[in-house]
Structures are given as structure tokens and as C-alpha cells.
Design a protein around this motif. Structure first.
Motif, PDB file in Angstrom:
ATOM      1  N   LEU A 252     -51.146  99.431  53.913  1.00 53.41           N
ATOM      2  CA  LEU A 252     -51.927  98.204  53.751  1.00 53.41           C
ATOM      3  C   LEU A 252     -53.231  98.409  54.510  1.00 53.41           C
ATOM      4  O   LEU A 252     -53.220  98.656  55.717  1.00 53.41           O
ATOM      5  CB  LEU A 252     -51.159  97.002  54.311  1.00 53.41           C
ATOM      6  N   ALA A 253     -54.351  98.357  53.806  1.00 56.33           N
ATOM      7  CA  ALA A 253     -55.648  98.635  54.414  1.00 56.33           C
ATOM      8  C   ALA A 253     -56.630  97.507  54.133  1.00 56.33           C
ATOM      9  O   ALA A 253     -56.469  96.734  53.172  1.00 56.33           O
ATOM     10  CB  ALA A 253     -56.209  99.956  53.897  1.00 56.33           C
ATOM     11  N   THR A 254     -57.652  97.427  54.970  1.00 56.11           N
ATOM     12  CA  THR A 254     -58.734  96.469  54.780  1.00 56.11           C
ATOM     13  C   THR A 254     -60.063  97.225  54.731  1.00 56.11           C
ATOM     14  O   THR A 254     -60.107  98.447  54.829  1.00 56.11           O
ATOM     15  CB  THR A 254     -58.735  95.406  55.900  1.00 56.11           C
ATOM     16  N   ASP A 255     -61.140  96.483  54.573  1.00 56.09           N
ATOM     17  CA  ASP A 255     -62.431  97.086  54.247  1.00 56.09           C
ATOM     18  C   ASP A 255     -63.066  97.866  55.394  1.00 56.09           C
ATOM     19  O   ASP A 255     -62.789  97.630  56.579  1.00 56.09           O
ATOM     20  CB  ASP A 255     -63.397  95.999  53.806  1.00 56.09           C
ATOM     21  N   ALA A 256     -63.967  98.765  55.004  1.00 54.48           N
ATOM     22  CA  ALA A 256     -64.821  99.527  55.914  1.00 54.48           C
ATOM     23  C   ALA A 256     -66.253  98.999  55.797  1.00 54.48           C
ATOM     24  O   ALA A 256     -66.571  98.240  54.868  1.00 54.48           O
ATOM     25  CB  ALA A 256     -64.772 101.009  55.545  1.00 54.48           C
ATOM     26  N   PRO A 257     -67.138  99.385  56.705  1.00 57.22           N
ATOM     27  CA  PRO A 257     -68.529  98.915  56.625  1.00 57.22           C
ATOM     28  C   PRO A 257     -69.224  99.245  55.306  1.00 57.22           C
ATOM     29  O   PRO A 257     -70.195  98.580  54.930  1.00 57.22           O
ATOM     30  CB  PRO A 257     -69.209  99.643  57.799  1.00 57.22           C
ATOM     31  N   SER A 258     -68.717 100.257  54.582  1.00 56.50           N
ATOM     32  CA  SER A 258     -69.323 100.606  53.300  1.00 56.50           C
ATOM     33  C   SER A 258     -69.257  99.465  52.288  1.00 56.50           C
ATOM     34  O   SER A 258     -69.967  99.492  51.271  1.00 56.50           O
ATOM     35  CB  SER A 258     -68.630 101.844  52.707  1.00 56.50           C
ATOM     36  N   ASN A 266     -68.613 100.131  45.905  1.00 53.32           N
ATOM     37  CA  ASN A 266     -68.050  99.947  47.248  1.00 53.32           C
ATOM     38  C   ASN A 266     -67.796  98.484  47.561  1.00 53.32           C
ATOM     39  O   ASN A 266     -66.901  98.158  48.357  1.00 53.32           O
ATOM     40  CB  ASN A 266     -68.973 100.558  48.294  1.00 53.32           C
ATOM     41  N   LEU A 267     -68.555  97.588  46.928  1.00 50.84           N
ATOM     42  CA  LEU A 267     -68.371  96.157  47.154  1.00 50.84           C
ATOM     43  C   LEU A 267     -67.014  95.684  46.649  1.00 50.84           C
ATOM     44  O   LEU A 267     -66.526  94.631  47.063  1.00 50.84           O
ATOM     45  CB  LEU A 267     -69.500  95.380  46.459  1.00 50.84           C
TER      46      LEU A 267
END
Length: 458
Positions: A252-258, A266-267
Motif C-alpha cells: 500500500l503506497a501513497t504519492d511522491a513529490p512527482s 504523474n498527476l
């Protein structure tokens, strides 16, 4: 600090309702009841065996999970209510897996359900910041805003960028939808089971270029459920081991600054999908090139395109070439969305991730005999929610072998349902309901007339 080694967790039972148009005819607790009964019958358990439970939904008041699960019993167990946008169902699965793998429970029931409104997704709270407001503002500044539904604009813009950068054509996105619609005809739970030609999809009403209406998933009412168990729980039931499916890797992952680097691709969470997939595959010890079957989050055909790339199923920037080569359907490298995907099957937000799990479980068991992906040892799942969260999961057969097709007659003898649920969207009897409800802590007041309403639909 590093992660501690996790004990195995298995999917022992799955069940789901038909996904239907949201017309307000079926309430959420009825959907949850039907899916939960089916999953417990499949796992051959009673609600008294459940140590903890997870309820997954986006549209509903607090504690809808208790309202739904109290119908099975009021056993004082912890019940968690999960909302993580479109990845809600698989977030519930990840929570259950963590409970089991780290010794907090031996048996967890995960139920996802959604009673939605017709039309595109809506925002209900107008007096506070929208959690995806920063995403919408980035879209406004980079691509502008039209009158199309917001999600269609966002994912459509990602599709446009993929065309600009890599040479994909409108026909490639339409072909993705054509394949998903074709797959859906063999899934009895799909909201839509119609088959279309490529020209019909291309000539459907334009929503947001390159997306026509037939490349966009519908809103849906529906429910799905899964029973997640420990090695000890499974060892105590040796006759069920052949149907148990190992959760071999999960992230389970969440967003990066990209997310905000002004790329429309990437959005839409491209980097978190890439990270979650590589992490889950590494945990499972699986090379993505070995994956023959995948259920991914095709809310729009454009998202399937960029996700094929992010998961590593294609070489970078060449997902459209994989589509053109016929490598995302039967006879190709990897069958993507044999269920028909969200585009055809429907998208009741809280249930979608668990329905993906059910399809892959049936495939690896050899039960999906009318749409079988033969010779599969592993399966990959991807479930995305803007805002954002993504869950990628790798499944394997508990015995490590590849799947073999079983006849529906064989399956009917194995399962507590008495028929093959992978190819028949049927119901259950009152006697079967009685078998799974708590023996000591049931409440007829909590159940009310739900069982009769569900039975009437069958």
C-alpha cells in the motif's frame, strides 16, 4: 527501523454480488450481507471464527460497517471502517493481511460495499478543502478545465500526454476498452456484458479526448467480501488448503513529490503505482514478466495504458505497442482484466478492490473455467485511488503449482455454496445463511428483514 518478517496470510474465501446500475433499489447493508455470506460459505467458516472485521466504503455515514456486520453477529470484535477513495477495498485487504501476518488475528472478514448515485462522482462537502483540490488545481494550470467530469479530464489528460510522448493513438485506447468489454461477456457479475467493435467504441459520445463514453467505467452498486486467514488457521483445515491463495507480496503506497511535477501522467499517481508494484513483486520473489494474469484499475482506458507501463508489464513508453500486439488478452503475454475490468464490470468504489481479488482467486483456483487464463502460477492486482493511495498485490497458489481448470461439477462439490460462483451469480438458502451467522451472539433485531430482501432478488 526495518520491517519485521511477516507470517503467511491466505485468501480462503471470496464472494460478491452482481454489480448493478445505481438506482437506489438495494441498500448497502443488503449488498454487504450477500457478499459476506458467500465469502464465509466459500471459506467454510462461521462468523464466530472471525477475530476482526474490516468494512470498506466511501459513500455513507460513520459505522456503516457495524450496521452491515452486526447482521452476522454481535460478537464484540473490532470492526474497522475504511475509506481510501477508489482503492478502499484493497486497502481493507492490506489491513487484514497486516493483522494476520503480524499476529493480531487468525481470521479477518473484509467486506466492501457501495451504494452510489447515478452519473459521475460527486463531492458532498462544500464548506471545507477538497482533498484532491491541489491535484485539480495542477490540472487547471497545466491542461485547463472543460465541462467534462473531473476524473475523465484528469485521466484523459494522462492519455493525451502518453500520446504526445510515446506515439499512442486514439485507436489504442479504444482497443483497451474493446478488449475489456469482450472479456466481460463471460463474467456473470458484470454490470455490462455487451461486446463492441473498435469503431463503435471510437464513435461513442466523446467525454474528454481521447476518451469516449465506452472507455469510461460506470458508477455502480455492489458488494464483495474476502476471508483472510493465518497459516495456523489453514493448517487446522487441511481439506481447504487446495483453495487457499497466498498473498505473496503486497504494498500500500501513497504519492511522491512527482505528483506535482506538472506531468499529467504523474498527476495520476504513476510513481506510487510503480513503487507499489515493484515492492510487492520483490516481496513475492516474482519477475513481472512471469505474470500471466492481472486485474488493474481501468477506471478509464487511459489509466490502463499508463498502468501497464507503471507495473512494468511493458517496456517504458511502449504500453500501446503491447496493446497493438494483442498481448493484453488471451493468446498474448498477459491477460489483463479477464473480469471485464471496471470499464465493463462496474466500479462500486468500496467493493472494486475486493472484486478484483475474487477474480484472481477464482483464476488461480481453476474455477473461472469459462474465462480461464491457463498455466498461471501468480496473479497481480492493482487498485488505485486519487488523493492518493494504491495497493498492488501478488497472489500465488498455496501449493506453488500452476492453475488447472476444474469443472463446475467438481467445484460444486467442494464449495459450501453448492455451485461454481466464478461462473454463476446465484444466491444461497436460509439454511446456508444460518450456517454462517454467529451461533451464540446473533441478533434478529440487527438482521431485520435483510435475509428476506436478499433472497427475493435471487
Amino acid at each position: 527501523m526495518g520491517k519485521k518478517a511477516a507470517a503467511p496470510a491466505y485468501v480462503l474465501g471470496v464472494g460478491m454480488t452482481k454489480f448493478i446500475k445505481p438506482r437506489g433499489k438495494v441498500d448497502y447493508h443488503e449488498l454487504a450481507f450477500e457478499a459476506g455470506v458467500k465469502a464465509m460459505l466459500d471459506a467454510d467458516i462461521n462468523y464466530d471464527n472471525v477475530d476482526q472485521a474490516v468494512a470498506c466504503y466511501c459513500y455513507g455515514d460513520s459505522t456503516c460497517g457495524q450496521r452491515a456486520l452486526y447482521q452476522f453477529g454481535m460478537t464484540k470484535i473490532p470492526i474497522y471502517n475504511v475509506n481510501n477513495n477508489c482503492s478502499t477495498g484493497s486497502t481493507g485487504l492490506a489491513l487484514a493481511r497486516n493483522m494476520v501476518s503480524h499476529g493480531a488475528a487468525d481470521c479477518v472478514l473484509v467486506v466492501g460495499f457501495e451504494k452510489m448515485f447515478p452519473g459521475s462522482l460527486q463531492t458532498f462537502f462544500q464548506d471545507r478543502a477538497n482533498p484532491t483540490g491541489t491535484t485539480s488545481q495542477m490540472m487547471r494550470e497545466t491542461r485547463g478545465v472543460t465541462n467534462a467530469p473531473g476524473a475523465a479530464q484528469m485521466f484523459g489528460n494522462a492519455g493525451r500526454e502518453y500520446m504526445e510522448k510515446y506515439g499512442a493513438k486514439a485507436e489504442d485506447f479504444a482497443e483497451i476498452a474493446r478488449i475489456n468489454h469482450e472479456h466481460s461477456q463471460n463474467n456473470p457479475y458484470s454490470q455490462f456484458r455487451d461486446v463492441y467493435t473498435l469503431d463503435q467504441i471510437l464513435n461513442a459520445p466523446m467525454i474528454h479526448e481521447p476518451l469516449t463514453k465506452l472507455q469510461c467505467c460506470p458508477t455502480s452498486d455492489g458488494g464483495a467480501a474476502a476471508v483472510i486467514v493465518s497459516q495456523e488457521f489453514l493448517d487446522a483445515r487441511p481439506l481447504l488448503k487446495e483453495q487457499a491463495i497466498l498473498i505473496a507480496g503486497q504494498c500500500l503506497a501513497t504519492d511522491a513529490p512527482s505528483l506535482f511535477d506538472r506531468s499529467s501522467i504523474n498527476l495520476m499517481g504513476f510513481e506510487m503505482t510503480k513503487f507499489a508494484a515493484s515492492t510487492a513483486l520483490a516481496e513475492a520473489g516474482v519477475n513481472v514478466k512471469e505474470v500471466k494474469i492481472c486485474e488493474l484499475h481501468d477506471c478509464f482506458s487511459a489509466n490502463e495504458m499508463i498502468t501497464i507501463d507503471a507495473l512494468g508489464l511493458s517496456e517504458p513508453g511502449k504500453a500501446h505497442q503491447m496493446v497493438r500486439a494483442g498481448d493484453i488478452t488471451y493468446g498474448g503475454k498477459c491477460v489483463i482484466n479477464p473480469s471485464g475490468g471496471l470499464i465493463s464490470k462496474g466500479h462500486p468504489l468500496g467493493a472494486s478492490g475486493i472484486a478484483q481479488c475474487a477474480e484472481l482467486v477464482w483464476q488461480l483456483r481453476g474455477w473461472a473455467n469459462n474465462r480461464m487464463v491457463k498455466g498461471a502460477r501468480t496473479a497481480l492486482q492493482h487498485n488505485l485511488g486519487l488523493g492518493g493511495a494504491v495497493v498492488c498485490t501478488v497472489y500465488k497458489r498455496a501449493d506453488g503449482s500452476s492453475n488447472e481448470t476444474l469443472s463446475s461439477e467438481e467445484i460444486a462439490k467442494k464449495t459450501g455454496l453448492g455451485y461454481n460462483p466464478a461462473v454463476e451469480a446465484k444466491g444461497f438458502t436460509r439454511e446456508q445463511v444460518d450456517r454462517v451467522r454467529s451461533r451464540e451472539c446473533r441478533s434478529e433485531w440487527a438482521l431485520a428483514d435483510t435475509d428476506r430482501k436478499v433472497e427475493a432478488r435471487f
